[in-house]
Design a protein around this motif. Structure first.
Motif, PDB file in Angstrom:
ATOM      1  N   GLU A  33       0.870  -1.232  -0.053  1.00  0.00           N
ATOM      2  CA  GLU A  33      -0.151  -0.055   0.011  1.00  0.00           C
ATOM      3  C   GLU A  33       0.662   1.263   0.077  1.00  0.00           C
ATOM      4  O   GLU A  33       0.527   2.408  -0.636  1.00  0.00           O
ATOM      5  CB  GLU A  33      -0.936  -0.086   1.370  1.00  0.00           C
ATOM      6  N   GLY A  34       1.831   1.271   0.746  1.00  0.00           N
ATOM      7  CA  GLY A  34       2.798   2.502   0.617  1.00  0.00           C
ATOM      8  C   GLY A  34       3.612   2.659  -0.530  1.00  0.00           C
ATOM      9  O   GLY A  34       4.449   3.712  -0.510  1.00  0.00           O
ATOM     10  N   ASN A  43       2.837  -4.404   7.186  1.00  0.00           N
ATOM     11  CA  ASN A  43       2.741  -3.924   5.567  1.00  0.00           C
ATOM     12  C   ASN A  43       1.355  -4.182   5.326  1.00  0.00           C
ATOM     13  O   ASN A  43       0.900  -5.448   5.230  1.00  0.00           O
ATOM     14  CB  ASN A  43       3.560  -4.666   4.543  1.00  0.00           C
ATOM     15  N   ASN A  44       0.511  -3.387   4.740  1.00  0.00           N
ATOM     16  CA  ASN A  44      -0.650  -3.771   3.839  1.00  0.00           C
ATOM     17  C   ASN A  44      -0.612  -3.900   2.553  1.00  0.00           C
ATOM     18  O   ASN A  44       0.118  -3.338   1.886  1.00  0.00           O
ATOM     19  CB  ASN A  44      -1.668  -2.698   3.860  1.00  0.00           C
ATOM     20  N   LYS A  84      -7.037  -7.670   0.217  1.00  0.00           N
ATOM     21  CA  LYS A  84      -6.275  -7.188   0.935  1.00  0.00           C
ATOM     22  C   LYS A  84      -5.738  -7.821   2.210  1.00  0.00           C
ATOM     23  O   LYS A  84      -6.565  -8.233   3.046  1.00  0.00           O
ATOM     24  CB  LYS A  84      -6.798  -5.546   1.318  1.00  0.00           C
ATOM     25  N   SER A  86      -2.746  -8.183   5.405  1.00  0.00           N
ATOM     26  CA  SER A  86      -1.604  -7.384   6.190  1.00  0.00           C
ATOM     27  C   SER A  86      -0.427  -8.405   6.702  1.00  0.00           C
ATOM     28  O   SER A  86      -0.989  -9.595   7.191  1.00  0.00           O
ATOM     29  CB  SER A  86      -2.024  -6.654   7.487  1.00  0.00           C
ATOM     30  N   THR A 119       6.076   2.449   6.074  1.00  0.00           N
ATOM     31  CA  THR A 119       5.081   2.051   5.496  1.00  0.00           C
ATOM     32  C   THR A 119       3.776   3.265   5.567  1.00  0.00           C
ATOM     33  O   THR A 119       3.962   4.010   6.438  1.00  0.00           O
ATOM     34  CB  THR A 119       4.203   0.765   5.919  1.00  0.00           C
ATOM     35  N   SER A 121      -0.713   3.514   5.365  1.00  0.00           N
ATOM     36  CA  SER A 121      -1.902   3.108   4.999  1.00  0.00           C
ATOM     37  C   SER A 121      -2.742   4.052   5.176  1.00  0.00           C
ATOM     38  O   SER A 121      -2.758   5.094   5.885  1.00  0.00           O
ATOM     39  CB  SER A 121      -2.110   1.661   5.843  1.00  0.00           C
ATOM     40  N   LEU A 123      -7.031   4.572   5.514  1.00  0.00           N
ATOM     41  CA  LEU A 123      -8.392   3.985   6.174  1.00  0.00           C
ATOM     42  C   LEU A 123      -9.621   5.052   6.090  1.00  0.00           C
ATOM     43  O   LEU A 123      -9.463   6.226   6.400  1.00  0.00           O
ATOM     44  CB  LEU A 123      -8.345   3.465   7.547  1.00  0.00           C
ATOM     45  N   THR A 132      -1.947   6.287   8.460  1.00  0.00           N
ATOM     46  CA  THR A 132      -1.093   5.854   9.372  1.00  0.00           C
ATOM     47  C   THR A 132       0.405   5.334   8.803  1.00  0.00           C
ATOM     48  O   THR A 132       0.474   4.789   7.751  1.00  0.00           O
ATOM     49  CB  THR A 132      -1.470   4.354   9.971  1.00  0.00           C
ATOM     50  N   SER A 172      -0.337   8.397  13.641  1.00  0.00           N
ATOM     51  CA  SER A 172      -1.774   8.241  12.929  1.00  0.00           C
ATOM     52  C   SER A 172      -2.232   9.611  12.860  1.00  0.00           C
ATOM     53  O   SER A 172      -2.010  10.541  14.042  1.00  0.00           O
ATOM     54  CB  SER A 172      -2.745   7.288  13.633  1.00  0.00           C
TER      55      SER A 172
END
Length: 181
Positions: A33-34, A43-44, A84, A86, A119, A121, A123, A132, A172
């Motif tokens: 994701e990042g 990591n997502n 998705k 993690s 990283t 993410s 939401l 985040t 965050s």
């Protein structure tokens, strides 16, 4: 370094013996994701499974595993061939994403896991978004007490949100949607 890579077939309209595109052949992508994978950090990962025509594989199941077949995440692809998961990669460990399709397994390795990095993410929180940023100990020591900015822009205007990791491995930020462009 942001980039997207896609392999595609160019057909020659004049050719008489044109190769038929196999709609049942799928490729798997594991997209952090990042933008990059960071070791020792959650990591997502977006999993995308599409055929040569760009049509997603629907409702297939899969796993994210390591080189010893330890399972880190199970997933089911949605109607567009996307899922998705993690996971927290360890240094010097090889990982793969495996998707079950009919009686076959389609896989792709997860490559280029960085020892240091951050990283990202995002939401969706109804009328807000949560951003985040996470890092590992090795990176935190290197970037401690440095100030950074999250930039929100539309090409013409820009807003900056200051961030600093200091002693934290996770930061965050909550942003109202009306603050976005």
């Amino acid at each position: 370094r942001n980039y997207f890579e896609q392999t595609f077939l160019v057909l020659d309209a004049e050719a008489k013996n044109e190769k038929i595109v196999d709609e049942n052949k799928y490729t798997v992508q594991a997209l952090p994701e990042g933008g990059h994978f960071v070791a020792n950090t959650k990591n997502n990962v977006g999993i995308v499974v599409k055929n040569n025509k760009g049509i997603g594989l629907q409702n297939a199941t899969g796993q994210l595993i390591d080189e010893n077949n330890n399972n880190y995440a199970d997933f089911t692809l949605n109607q567009f061939g996307i899922a998705k998961v993690s996971f927290t990669p360890k240094p010097n460990t090889k990982y793969s994403v495996i998707v079950n399709h009919n009686s076959e397994k389609i896989s792709t390795p997860i490559v280029d896991i960085k020892d240091k990095g951050i990283t990202l993410s995002v939401l969706n929180l109804r009328n807000k978004i949560g951003i985040t940023l996470k890092t590992n100990e090795a990176t935190a020591q290197q970037i401690a007490n440095n100030n950074y900015l999250i930039a929100i822009h539309n090409g013409a205007a820009i807003k900056m949100i200051p961030v600093a990791f200091n002693k934290n491995l996770t930061i965050s930020k909550i942003i109202n949607l009306d603050e976005l462009y």
